[in-house]
Design a protein around this motif. Sequence first.
Motif, PDB file in Angstrom:
ATOM      1  N   PRO A  71      60.132  31.165  38.905  1.00 61.61           N
ATOM      2  CA  PRO A  71      60.335  32.380  38.124  1.00 61.61           C
ATOM      3  C   PRO A  71      61.635  32.449  37.338  1.00 61.61           C
ATOM      4  N   GLN A  72      62.539  31.528  37.589  1.00 60.54           N
ATOM      5  CA  GLN A  72      63.746  31.547  36.783  1.00 60.54           C
ATOM      6  C   GLN A  72      63.619  30.423  35.775  1.00 60.54           C
ATOM      7  N   ARG A  89      56.163  33.440  36.997  1.00 59.15           N
ATOM      8  CA  ARG A  89      56.028  32.114  37.581  1.00 59.15           C
ATOM      9  C   ARG A  89      54.643  31.589  37.231  1.00 59.15           C
ATOM     10  N   ILE A 134      52.983  36.831  39.727  1.00 57.02           N
ATOM     11  CA  ILE A 134      53.901  37.879  39.271  1.00 57.02           C
ATOM     12  C   ILE A 134      54.382  38.652  40.494  1.00 57.02           C
ATOM     13  N   GLY A 135      55.093  39.711  40.261  1.00 57.97           N
ATOM     14  CA  GLY A 135      55.582  40.543  41.362  1.00 57.97           C
ATOM     15  C   GLY A 135      57.033  40.296  41.672  1.00 57.97           C
ATOM     16  N   TYR A 136      57.678  39.396  40.894  1.00 57.02           N
ATOM     17  CA  TYR A 136      59.078  39.106  41.174  1.00 57.02           C
ATOM     18  C   TYR A 136      59.994  40.196  40.656  1.00 57.02           C
ATOM     19  N   LEU A 137      59.427  41.158  39.933  1.00 55.41           N
ATOM     20  CA  LEU A 137      60.251  42.262  39.452  1.00 55.41           C
ATOM     21  C   LEU A 137      59.621  43.595  39.852  1.00 55.41           C
ATOM     22  N   THR A 152      64.205  41.610  43.407  1.00 58.06           N
ATOM     23  CA  THR A 152      63.327  42.080  44.477  1.00 58.06           C
ATOM     24  C   THR A 152      63.430  41.142  45.668  1.00 58.06           C
ATOM     25  N   THR A 169      66.793  39.070  34.840  1.00 59.32           N
ATOM     26  CA  THR A 169      65.498  39.511  35.309  1.00 59.32           C
ATOM     27  C   THR A 169      64.960  40.671  34.490  1.00 59.32           C
ATOM     28  N   GLY A 181      61.196  36.284  31.225  1.00 59.29           N
ATOM     29  CA  GLY A 181      61.374  37.136  32.377  1.00 59.29           C
ATOM     30  C   GLY A 181      61.015  36.379  33.630  1.00 59.29           C
ATOM     31  N   VAL A 182      60.850  37.106  34.719  1.00 60.00           N
ATOM     32  CA  VAL A 182      60.617  36.426  35.991  1.00 60.00           C
ATOM     33  C   VAL A 182      59.129  36.226  36.209  1.00 60.00           C
ATOM     34  N   ARG A 232      67.488  43.707  38.101  1.00 63.35           N
ATOM     35  CA  ARG A 232      67.136  44.014  39.476  1.00 63.35           C
ATOM     36  C   ARG A 232      66.498  42.797  40.150  1.00 63.35           C
ATOM     37  N   ILE A 255      49.021  40.770  44.648  1.00 67.46           N
ATOM     38  CA  ILE A 255      49.519  40.334  43.358  1.00 67.46           C
ATOM     39  C   ILE A 255      50.967  40.713  43.136  1.00 67.46           C
ATOM     40  N   MET A 256      51.387  41.886  43.546  1.00 71.87           N
ATOM     41  CA  MET A 256      52.774  42.291  43.343  1.00 71.87           C
ATOM     42  C   MET A 256      53.623  41.897  44.528  1.00 71.87           C
ATOM     43  N   GLY A 316      58.995  43.717  33.035  1.00 65.83           N
ATOM     44  CA  GLY A 316      59.198  45.029  33.639  1.00 65.83           C
ATOM     45  C   GLY A 316      57.934  45.851  33.607  1.00 65.83           C
ATOM     46  N   LYS A 322      61.062  39.561  46.785  1.00 64.11           N
ATOM     47  CA  LYS A 322      60.279  38.371  46.464  1.00 64.11           C
ATOM     48  C   LYS A 322      61.118  37.375  45.679  1.00 64.11           C
TER      49      LYS A 322
END
Lengths: 424, 270, 221
Positions: A47-48, A57, A74-77, C87, C45, A54-55, C85, B164-165, A420, C89
């Motif tokens: 993700p980076q 993956r 997804i879900g890293y933010l 998370t 991020t 953005g984050v 931010r 998913i999140m 976001g 995760k």
Amino acid sequence: MSTKTVEYLVRRTPELGVDGRPVQLPLISGDLEPELHGEHMLINIGPQHPATHGVLRLVLELDGETVIKCTPHIGYLHSSFEKLGEYRTWNQVIPLTDRMDYLAPLIYNCAYAMAVEKLMGIEVTERCKIVRVICMELDRIFSHLLWIGTTAIDIGAFTVFLYTFQERERIYSLHEAFTGARITTSSTRIGGMMADLPPGWVEALRHFVDTLPRTLDETETLLTHNNLWVGRNRDIGIISGEDALDWGLTGPNLRASGVTYDVRKDKPYYDYDSYDFEVPIGEHGDCYDRYLVRMEEMRQSLRILDQAIRRLPGGPINVDDPRIILPGKTDLMADMESMIHHFKVVMEGVKAPAGESWYGVESSKGELGMYVVSDGGSKPVRWRVRGPSFINLSALPMMVEGHLLSDVIAINASIDIVLGEIDR
Amino acid sequence: MAKPELKDAIAGLESGPETTPNGVATARGEAAAESHPTVAALRAQFGDAVLHHTVYSGDEHVVYIVPERSQELLSWLRHDPGQCFDLLKDVTAVDYGAGRPLELVYELWSVPRRVGLRVKVTLPLESLEADSVEPIWKTANWLEREVYDMFGIHFRGHPDLRRIMMPENYAEGHPLRKDFPLRGRFSRAEQTRRALSAPPEDNYTPDELAVALQEERPAVAGGEVADERSHAAASADLDPAAASPRPNTAADWSLGSSGSAAAGTQGATQ
Amino acid sequence: MGLTERHELPVVSPDGGEASFLTTRLDDIVNWSRRSSMWPMPFGTACCAIEMMAMAATKYDVARFGMERMSYTPRQADLLICAGRVTYKMAPVLRRIWDQMPQPKWCISMGACASSGGVFDVYSMVQGIDTIVPVDVYVPGCPPRPEGLIYGILLIHEKVRGETLKNPALRAEDSARAGLPNLPAEVVAEITTPFGNSTNQNKVSGLLSTGAVSRPTDRHP
């Protein structure tokens, strides 16, 4: 795309031909090491990563350089905006809306306020409607400028980034003069805006509208007929109109595939049907068409801004209802009733009747839906954001299958995502 | 605090939609049948699978249908040439709290006809299951995954139902439920511990690991295995927030008794 | 490896006597070279990343500090700018990136969310990246203006000016702590308790009785 391709590969045999030289026969597949088979490779992007916007993956299964399967993670933010919204009063949710699509914050501010105002049955003033149209179109341009800058960087053209960011600095100045902040504007309130336009703002906006086309022309000169740009984007990431609808794509992604759906035309709000503008529709549904659609959308937004500035009326920017809108400071300090209203609005929050509202606006990325459910209290029972990027990204695995690894970056850039909004 | 009469009065206020015994909201009156042609056609076609039709916020038509036939009705709405709701804008759910049933909400739009409709299915808490509409609109794939992640509604027939999140081994529950606290169920120290000590293989689905390790793909669908993984994490012992004065070492932060389904395999591709 | 071996200079007493002319000169040179071309690792991020990009663009121009060469691989980076931010995760990713950076390395926590969780005191958000990685400079703001971030970078430069090679622990690689959070569990519990206005924002709509579970350590008004 070189034109000097090798036309055939040959292998030499031990026999000598009539000219005394070894006979050459064309090489066919299977001649060399017929048992050689490849393994699929698993590559993790992100993700980076600089090019994931953005984050995000992406886990790719590759056969050489060709993508067999792509799985976005997804879900890293995930900042749980929707849960947080249940603990905030209707007006306190507005700062949260900036932080979802931070590339076009005014669109989110306006969309949320419009949804809650519909739920409450509030009709904002004429001036407020036109100011909000100005805000939304300005931020559409804002978002597309960043999109073209970062997409160009991903493809390798660094200069465009610097040009578009210089223009974005001008929009930042406009944001800051009006709302006090460059990115996290939080400028709408239920029933109006946080403040009226400052003096001189409309002239500054007029100057911006008059001078932006030059930068757009420069960008188009650099990119539109550039061999490299066309080669990297034409016929890449094609999605047909039916598939696009099936996958729920909206916005420029859908329109580039030939489907004529724009919320401003099909379910207009704030008198968009009275503005004279066109919606560009593409043909092929490839990355190049998405680029052309967004460049043209910026020009059409300038047309709308021009008309909105001309028809901006005077008058109050907020509705005249003390139960909803904070009274002016002079009234507050002079009048007991105003002070009580101020106290109630701030401490208890504005109350919405029980019910719900789903409001769709055309954001820069697609159709942004704000779904608010109320039980009669001052805080939402449920606040759902239908973020267009979340749904646009879900079509990515289907769009990149069979393409090369470098095309994955181009396609990912062309669908214009913002994490976001995806992760909320 | 409040006087007893006031408290009773407040407690007597119904919040959220008033429901009938079968869980359908009837707080708002029934809308006129002719006010939305699709609803009239739905009633004609499916009879009492259509429970209720109402209008919110002036012009938003909402129709409540029975869960058992939801896939049939929604498929008809998509494919019938007179209806043609080809764009599924949104799938989401609403939890009203206090043991009330959840509402599963579908927001539909017809691009050629420029007409929208909201379809709702009421699901009691004991049976949070619905048929997936992914065969009808592909966009429901990720939308239903998000509803599953946030609310715990299980979609029958979904090709890849996993979180998913939140991370797949998330053990605190389903966040958007009203009985889920805002800051989560575990302490921050425990959340930090779990985040940093999860094995790298947890970041990959079994399908992806099979490619990476050049193994046979798992025979079960990815969704079931992922469920196993999250169940394993959920049943693990909770480590209370450590109050020991020891310095910050690996022993403080190891995963301990909770393990993932893929623990023990080496050769992660990170 | 690394710096600890470079202390074998003939004129310096290795057990840390008073600073001599040559060590000071050496410190000056080393610190000057480190701060003049510090390659940032932009761990962007969310919204703060956009302000970081604006800082890299022409108006605020971080190239005048030698920092326009953003290093997206941690192996070649000096300064981790965590912008946005984080998370739970994402936390292991942040920790891994930090561990992959070789010394000398510094960390800027840009923005309110990276410094303390910001507006997001929620189940999924790390309440300050200093629980995960050691932070040198915190830049408050939501988002901080590019000038704010540049000020934070200048503070890092000041910090670098004050460093010395005679302290081997300062820039020592700490691979034993790789993958572990930066702070022990009880400190994490202490610094992430709700504070300020978030203690008053525990309640959902007043008319709804949800049976929401609150934690005993949450302070209620």
